[in-house]
Design an enzyme around this catalytic site. Structure first.
Site, PDB file in Angstrom:
ATOM      1  N   ALA A  69       2.678  -0.704   4.929  1.00 28.63           N
ATOM      2  CA  ALA A  69       2.605  -0.887   6.577  1.00 28.63           C
ATOM      3  C   ALA A  69       2.161  -2.285   6.732  1.00 28.63           C
ATOM      4  O   ALA A  69       2.445  -2.461   8.064  1.00 28.63           O
ATOM      5  CB  ALA A  69       1.550  -0.100   6.844  1.00 28.63           C
ATOM      6  N   ARG A 100       4.512  10.992  -2.239  1.00 32.67           N
ATOM      7  CA  ARG A 100       4.258  10.979  -0.497  1.00 32.67           C
ATOM      8  C   ARG A 100       5.180  10.897   0.108  1.00 32.67           C
ATOM      9  O   ARG A 100       6.376   9.937  -0.037  1.00 32.67           O
ATOM     10  CB  ARG A 100       3.629   9.536  -0.751  1.00 32.67           C
ATOM     11  N   PRO A 156       1.013  -1.410   0.321  1.00 34.80           N
ATOM     12  CA  PRO A 156      -0.150  -0.367   0.249  1.00 34.80           C
ATOM     13  C   PRO A 156       0.737   1.195   0.431  1.00 34.80           C
ATOM     14  O   PRO A 156       1.814   1.312   0.265  1.00 34.80           O
ATOM     15  CB  PRO A 156      -0.497   0.215   1.246  1.00 34.80           C
ATOM     16  N   ASN A 157       0.238   2.105  -0.687  1.00 36.06           N
ATOM     17  CA  ASN A 157       0.526   3.788  -1.054  1.00 36.06           C
ATOM     18  C   ASN A 157       2.119   3.504  -1.971  1.00 36.06           C
ATOM     19  O   ASN A 157       2.577   4.655  -1.844  1.00 36.06           O
ATOM     20  CB  ASN A 157       0.827   4.156   0.391  1.00 36.06           C
ATOM     21  N   HIS A 205      12.863  -2.201   2.321  1.00 34.63           N
ATOM     22  CA  HIS A 205      12.110  -0.919   2.779  1.00 34.63           C
ATOM     23  C   HIS A 205      12.638   0.605   2.122  1.00 34.63           C
ATOM     24  O   HIS A 205      14.250   0.022   2.073  1.00 34.63           O
ATOM     25  CB  HIS A 205      12.663  -0.780   4.329  1.00 34.63           C
ATOM     26  N   ASN A 237       8.426  -5.308  -0.778  1.00 39.73           N
ATOM     27  CA  ASN A 237       7.798  -4.253   0.173  1.00 39.73           C
ATOM     28  C   ASN A 237       6.838  -4.507  -0.084  1.00 39.73           C
ATOM     29  O   ASN A 237       5.805  -3.639  -0.747  1.00 39.73           O
ATOM     30  CB  ASN A 237       9.010  -3.116  -0.600  1.00 39.73           C
ATOM     31  N   GLU A 278      13.442  -9.240   1.611  1.00 46.58           N
ATOM     32  CA  GLU A 278      11.985  -8.094   2.026  1.00 46.58           C
ATOM     33  C   GLU A 278      12.984  -6.730   1.983  1.00 46.58           C
ATOM     34  O   GLU A 278      13.956  -6.752   2.466  1.00 46.58           O
ATOM     35  CB  GLU A 278      11.967  -7.990   3.627  1.00 46.58           C
ATOM     36  N   TYR A 290      10.605   8.739   1.370  1.00 46.91           N
ATOM     37  CA  TYR A 290      10.780   7.991   0.985  1.00 46.91           C
ATOM     38  C   TYR A 290      11.775   8.360  -0.649  1.00 46.91           C
ATOM     39  O   TYR A 290      12.248   7.048  -1.941  1.00 46.91           O
ATOM     40  CB  TYR A 290       9.384   7.422   0.471  1.00 46.91           C
ATOM     41  N   ARG A 296      12.258   4.606  12.643  1.00 45.41           N
ATOM     42  CA  ARG A 296      11.233   6.032  12.472  1.00 45.41           C
ATOM     43  C   ARG A 296      10.465   5.891  13.948  1.00 45.41           C
ATOM     44  O   ARG A 296      10.857   5.518  14.956  1.00 45.41           O
ATOM     45  CB  ARG A 296      10.855   5.703  11.504  1.00 45.41           C
TER      46      ARG A 296
END
Length: 148
Positions: free
Chosen positions: A77, A18, A10-11, A100, A74, A98, A23, A107
């Site tokens: 969330a 964003r 998502p996103n 990120h 990735n 994985e 990012y 964070r």
């Protein structure tokens, strides 16, 4: 040609616009192009999928069990919330990396736990868009394909 799944959650369709301070300015299309080029150098193909819907990500993993030889994920969330995605990835009998873009450990505390890391062969965090290229290098090495 062997194919690698590149799965984005998502996103991530909003990359480049964003929160670029977190990012970066690289778009998802840019990342997919980077993955396609890097995979080709290793004699691999890629299948890129992005969804904002957990069930679609799970369906993509199920389908990829028979059509791919490795995965880069990735999950956005969902990394921190989805036991269902964890379970789907457990059924995927190929290497999983994985990725990120940012470092989740630097964070908010709710981002410090990943439900996906236990099923991943490697985790790349904080390398920005180049993390995907590093993930392809790791997969190529694990698969014994040409060096990137």
């Amino acid at each position: 040609m062997q194919t690698v799944l590149v799965l984005n959650g998502p996103n991530l369709n909003l990359l480049g616009v964003r929160e670029p301070e977190i990012y970066g300015h690289t778009t998802l299309a840019d990342i997919e192009d980077m993955c396609t080029a890097s995979a080709a150098e290793a004699g691999l193909g890629v299948r890129c999928i992005q969804s904002n819907h957990e069930g679609e990500l799970i369906d993509a993993v199920h389908e990829a069990r028979e059509t791919t030889v490795g995965a880069i994920i990735n999950a956005g969330a969902y990394t921190h919330t989805s036991l269902a995605l964890h379970d789907a990835l457990k059924s995927y009998d190929h290497p999983i990396i994985e990725v990120h873009l940012s470092n989740p450990h630097a964070r908010e505390s709710f981002r410090h736990h990943s439900y996906l890391s236990p099923v991943a062969a490697a985790v790349i965090a904080g390398a920005g868009a180049k993390g995907y290229v590093h993930a392809l290098e790791i997969l190529a090495d694990k698969l014994g394909t040409a060096a990137l």
